[in-house]
Design an enzyme around this catalytic site. Structure first.
Site, PDB file in Angstrom:
ATOM      1  N   GLU B  54       0.862  -1.184   0.000  1.00  0.00           N
ATOM      2  CA  GLU B  54       0.000   0.000   0.000  1.00  0.00           C
ATOM      3  C   GLU B  54       0.893   1.227   0.000  1.00  0.00           C
ATOM      4  OE1 GLU B  54      -3.612  -1.841   2.765  1.00  0.00           O
ATOM      5  OE2 GLU B  54      -2.434  -0.140   3.474  1.00  0.00           O
ATOM      6  N   ASP B  65      -5.870   8.704  10.659  1.00  0.00           N
ATOM      7  CA  ASP B  65      -4.552   8.215  11.050  1.00  0.00           C
ATOM      8  C   ASP B  65      -4.146   8.644  12.441  1.00  0.00           C
ATOM      9  OD1 ASP B  65      -3.481   6.677   8.807  1.00  0.00           O
ATOM     10  OD2 ASP B  65      -3.784   8.528   7.685  1.00  0.00           O
ATOM     11  N   TYR B 179     -11.207  -4.461   2.955  1.00  0.00           N
ATOM     12  CA  TYR B 179     -10.263  -4.115   4.023  1.00  0.00           C
ATOM     13  C   TYR B 179     -11.059  -3.942   5.312  1.00  0.00           C
ATOM     14  CZ  TYR B 179      -6.257  -1.619   6.169  1.00  0.00           C
ATOM     15  OH  TYR B 179      -5.221  -1.226   6.953  1.00  0.00           O
TER      16      TYR B 179
END
Lengths: 399, 273
Positions: B54, B65, B179
């Site tokens: 990735e 994040d 995912y």
């Protein structure tokens, strides 16, 4: 004529929507459902009305600024006095609505972001009122600029978390609040303070702030026997502006004028004028006019006023702009500061620096508008800005 | 469909299934510590046993994040990284490697680049798929159509909070794999694995036959062992990014990264505890 906005997906025309990590999508659906149920519930409305009246101090006056109007020799200027509300700004309208919703949803922990600190103070206030845990995220640069509000929040029992990333202002505080929310979403209610972010926030915050425009409409009809020609309000995220504009949107003869922060210049990074300096993009959950660079990175912004210092404008404003229903202008730091001094000296009202931007635009337009009626939203009072006024008017601070 | 119309990602998972192996996915923030080292670091991951890389495209406001990848994004942006430059890195990787490459970023840089332009240029650069963390399936139609036209996979996130209705939509819009986010929260290492993984894998399994990868908080061989027992692939991100942060100035950085990848991949050989 503009149809009902937003649509079921939270879109105002092409703007708004829901752009967040998947972990927040179901919680946002739950929030939307809870809000729509609350909105239909007369008991919720009654409790909110009661708090707005007896706790926050509504209705706020509509005040005819006689000396200011006469000195300009043009439009008759009315001020909507949101600065007289408990905690000193319009932010409490939204906080009371959302805290009642959080209680209905059984949430015990409230988080919020704040720029100028007014929303943080209002959030800390309603959490104290209902005995809820409160954490407020605030950029370190804003903590420096608005020290008094940091202390007020702490005095009210809130924890203030400084945010050191990025530009250390409102945008970074929102990112940090979103990270907290995604981590603690089962127990935590995110009390967003402006008409921005992801659906249903722009809708919900607008609904809770619409009380400003509803009152002002009644009051101006009583005072003047007619609607105003122009309504002026400052626009950061845009909650005070959408609150006063919204009930007047169908009145097509009423000019709606949003005033953004022109900062210290027109170069990217020196202002927060999203309409003149930005282009549509996505930040923190919504699609709207955005200050960004050629690679789609969010630009830094500057305004002397922390509450206007944000890279994205609330999505409903983007829609009103594209429809030509509202116009958006910008006022620089210096002119806003001067307008604050003028209002202080002619009317005995020290406005918040944010609101001073709207006052400045009124000062520009009023002399050229004889026989017109202006309605200016004084969204907050200036006590929180005294340090900045002192820095900028050193001649008043001598000796 | 002829084999050359299948993406490298699809072919990877078919091969893994045939061989009875689990996939090992590694994340890097492209441009950290510098753009000219990113291709070398991606190749080091591949040598260490990573099956799919990735490439994180840094964004100024990465709401999904945690601190480790936030700092990496700040360093990468200071070093001049951008979506355009990351595509150049992909071209460089493709000179010597067929490792599947997934662009991992936020929506705004893609909107600014142009969705159709990105699909075209990413495919030309040898990218195999795109994952945008803040693009909900509700808003994804234009993106998905553009990526499909250029034979790029679109991967969407599934979370422990996702309802069954949402999981069906996520499966419908995803190609290549789905995912799964191991916990509600942001990216970053954790000491112990979330108890949400097994029920999430089970819930997604009920709605799709696509391969399932699990990421967020996986940073130790024993985590790899545990998740490898549940899903088709395991994603490691922050542990690699942290190693790069600590050893950016070290000439042996590539070797260290390769070793960490190998050590984590060894987790698949451990018995799930």
């Amino acid at each position: 004529m503009i149809g009902p906005q937003p649509d079921a997906g939270g879109h105002f025309g092409p703007y708004g929507g829901r752009f967040v990590p998947e972990a927040l999508m179901s919680p946002l659906e739950d929030l939307e459902k809870a809000y729509f149920e609350a909105r239909q519930d007369p008991a919720f409305r009654n409790q909110l009305d009661d708090l707005l009246r007896h706790y926050a101090g509504r209705p706020t006056p509509l005040y005819y600024a006689r000396r200011l109007s006469e000195s300009l020799g043009g439009a008759r200027i009315y001020l909507k006095r949101e600065d007289l509300l408990h905690t000193g700004a319009h932010k409490i309208n939204n906080c009371l609505g959302q805290v009642l919703l959080a209680r209905r949803m059984g949430k015990k922990r409230i988080i919020a972001e704040t720029g100028a600190g007014q929303h943080g103070v209002a959030t800390a206030t309603v959490c104290a009122l209902f005995g809820l845990e409160c954490v407020v995220y605030m950029g370190e640069e804003d903590m420096r600029r608005q020290r008094l509000n940091v202390f007020r929040m702490r005095l009210l029992g809130a924890r203030v978390e400084g945010v050191a990333s990025g530009s250390r202002t409102l945008k970074d505080a929102i990112s940090e609040a979103m990270r907290d929310w995604v981590t603690n979403v089962a127990t935590t209610y995110y009390l967003l303070g402006s008409a921005l972010g992801t659906h249903p926030y722009p809708l919900m915050v607008r609904d809770f702030q619409t009380v400003i425009g509803q009152e002002a409409r009644r009051q101006i009809l009583e005072a003047e026997g007619r609607l105003p020609d122009s309504i002026l309000a400052c626009v950061g995220g845009g909650s005070n502006a959408i609150g006063i504009f919204h009930p007047f949107i169908p009145d097509e003869k009423v000019r709606l004028i949003g005033v953004e922060a022109g900062g210290r210049g027109s170069a990217l990074g020196d202002h927060a004028a999203r309409f003149s300096g930005g282009s549509p993009g996505v930040l923190q959950g919504a699609y709207s006019y955005l200050l960004q660079d050629a690679d789609g990175q969010i630009a830094l912004t500057h305004s002397v006023s922390a509450g206007l210092d944000y890279a994205l404008v609330g999505p409903e404003h983007a829609w009103l702009h594209d429809q030509g229903r509202a116009e958006y202008v910008s006022i620089g730091d210096r002119e806003a500061l001067e307008a604050a001094r003028v209002l202080s000296r002619t009317e005995g009202i020290i406005p918040a620096l944010e609101s001073a931007h709207a006052v400045a635009e009124a000062l520009r337009r009023a002399p050229k508008a004889p026989d017109e009626v202006f309605l200016v939203n004084i969204s907050g009072r200036g006590d929180k800005d005294i340090d900045i006024y002192r820095e900028n008017f050193p001649e008043l601070d001598a000796g | 469909m002829p084999d050359n119309r299948r993406s490298r990602i699809q072919r990877l998972f078919e091969r893994l299934r045939r061989e009875g192996r689990k996939g090992f996915i590694g994340y890097l923030t492209a441009g950290d510590p510098s753009l000219d080292r990113t291709a070398g670091l991606a190749l080091a991951l591949e040598r260490g046993g990573v099956d799919l890389v990735e490439l994180g495209v840094p964004f100024s406001d990465p709401i999904a994040d945690g601190p480790v990848i936030q700092r990496a994004a700040e360093r990468a942006l200071r070093g001049g990284a951008s979506l355009r430059k990351v595509l150049e890195v992909a071209v460089e990787i493709r000179l010597t490697s067929e490792v599947p490459l997934l662009l991992f970023t936020y929506l705004n840089p893609v909107l600014r680049y142009g969705v159709e332009a990105l699909a075209r240029d990413a495919a030309a650069a040898g990218i195999d798929g795109v994952l945008l963390t803040d693009l909900s399936v509700e808003e994804a139609a234009v993106h998905v159509e553009a990526m499909r036209r250029h034979n790029l996979d679109t991967i969407f996130l599934a979370a422990p909070t996702s309802t069954e209705r949402r999981l069906r939509l996520i499966a419908k819009y995803s190609t290549g794999f789905v995912y799964l986010v191991s916990r509600t929260g942001v990216t970053g290492e954790s000491d112990s694995l979330s108890g949400a993984i097994a029920p999430l894998v089970e819930a997604v399994r009920r709605v799709t036959d696509l391969p399932l990868a699990v990421g967020f908080g996986i940073s130790r061989p024993e985590h790899v062992a545990a998740v490898g027992g549940l899903a088709d692939a395991v994603v490691v991100g922050s542990a690699f990014v942290r190693l790069i942060e600590r050893n950016a100035a070290n000439a042996a950085l590539e070797i260290q990264l390769e070793s960490l990848a190998r050590e984590l991949k060894h987790g698949f050989q451990l018995r799930p505890s």
